[in-house]
Scaffold this motif. Structure first.
Motif, PDB file in Angstrom:
ATOM      1  N   MET A   1       0.851  -1.168   0.000  1.00  0.00           N
ATOM      2  CA  MET A   1       0.000   0.000   0.000  1.00  0.00           C
ATOM      3  C   MET A   1       0.889   1.221   0.000  1.00  0.00           C
ATOM      4  O   MET A   1       1.704   1.419   0.892  1.00  0.00           O
ATOM      5  N   ILE A   3       1.570   5.488  -0.310  1.00  0.00           N
ATOM      6  CA  ILE A   3       1.088   6.681   0.380  1.00  0.00           C
ATOM      7  C   ILE A   3      -0.147   7.244  -0.305  1.00  0.00           C
ATOM      8  O   ILE A   3      -1.059   7.723   0.360  1.00  0.00           O
ATOM      9  N   SER A   4      -0.187   7.148  -1.631  1.00  0.00           N
ATOM     10  CA  SER A   4      -1.358   7.681  -2.342  1.00  0.00           C
ATOM     11  C   SER A   4      -2.600   6.831  -2.055  1.00  0.00           C
ATOM     12  O   SER A   4      -3.708   7.370  -1.937  1.00  0.00           O
ATOM     13  N   ASP A   5      -2.416   5.503  -1.933  1.00  0.00           N
ATOM     14  CA  ASP A   5      -3.543   4.643  -1.566  1.00  0.00           C
ATOM     15  C   ASP A   5      -4.060   4.988  -0.174  1.00  0.00           C
ATOM     16  O   ASP A   5      -5.273   5.006   0.072  1.00  0.00           O
ATOM     17  N   PHE A   6      -3.146   5.256   0.724  1.00  0.00           N
ATOM     18  CA  PHE A   6      -3.518   5.618   2.092  1.00  0.00           C
ATOM     19  C   PHE A   6      -4.379   6.878   2.095  1.00  0.00           C
ATOM     20  O   PHE A   6      -5.439   6.922   2.711  1.00  0.00           O
ATOM     21  N   PHE A   7      -3.916   7.919   1.396  1.00  0.00           N
ATOM     22  CA  PHE A   7      -4.653   9.172   1.384  1.00  0.00           C
ATOM     23  C   PHE A   7      -5.996   9.044   0.662  1.00  0.00           C
ATOM     24  O   PHE A   7      -6.987   9.658   1.053  1.00  0.00           O
ATOM     25  N   ASP A   9      -7.844   6.341   0.595  1.00  0.00           N
ATOM     26  CA  ASP A   9      -8.719   5.638   1.533  1.00  0.00           C
ATOM     27  C   ASP A   9      -9.224   6.584   2.618  1.00  0.00           C
ATOM     28  O   ASP A   9     -10.396   6.542   3.003  1.00  0.00           O
ATOM     29  N   VAL A  10      -8.345   7.452   3.117  1.00  0.00           N
ATOM     30  CA  VAL A  10      -8.746   8.417   4.133  1.00  0.00           C
ATOM     31  C   VAL A  10      -9.777   9.371   3.553  1.00  0.00           C
ATOM     32  O   VAL A  10     -10.789   9.676   4.188  1.00  0.00           O
TER      33      VAL A  10
END
Length: 152
Positions: A1, A3-7, A9-10
């Motif tokens: 995962m 960093i772009s996937d994390f953001f 999802d957020v």
């Protein structure tokens, strides 16, 4: 995962629901009052009247409360089953003994000072933690050999 996937999802978790969400199924019933109201439907009124009649005619059902004598007997049995920890007994005896007279005297004086400060000023300017630990250490040192002698 990444960093772009994390953001993403957020962002998705905080975003508003989509406009194509399904409407709740079913409709509003006009036969019964809306929940949270004090209105009583005719069915509820009839059942409540029947319950009131039944309460007057029949005797109380359910668990019969025990008498106070039975409660006292149970409490006495529970107290008899509980045994005291010999360590606590020995430490209390040692704290009152001549071997711990010094730390006990210092602790008692501190308690009197602090109590006087609380009565006078409404708060204490010190505490008796150090004196308490000295007394507890003395009592533990005194009780340890006696305790291990009992355990052998």
């Amino acid at each position: 995962m990444g960093i772009s996937d994390f953001f993403s999802d957020v962002w998705d978790s905080f975003s508003l629901p989509s406009p194509d969400a399904e409407a709740p199924q079913g409709g509003v019933s006009t036969d019964t009052p809306a929940s949270g109201t004090d209105e009583e439907s005719s069915e509820e009124a009839e059942v409540n009247k029947q319950d009131a009649k039944d309460e007057g005619e029949s005797e109380e059902q359910g668990h019969k409360p025990s008498s106070e004598d039975e409660d006292e007997e149970e409490d006495e049995e529970e107290e008899e089953e509980e045994t005291q920890d010999p360590k606590d007994v020995l430490e209390k005896e040692c704290a009152e003994s001549k071997s711990c007279a010094g730390p006990k005297h210092h602790y008692d004086e501190c308690v009197e000072r602090v109590t006087g400060q609380i009565e006078k000023d409404g708060k204490a300017h010190e505490d008796c933690v150090e004196e308490f630990f000295h007394l507890a250490h003395c009592a533990t040192q005194c009780a340890a050999p006696k305790l291990f002698a009992q355990l052998k």
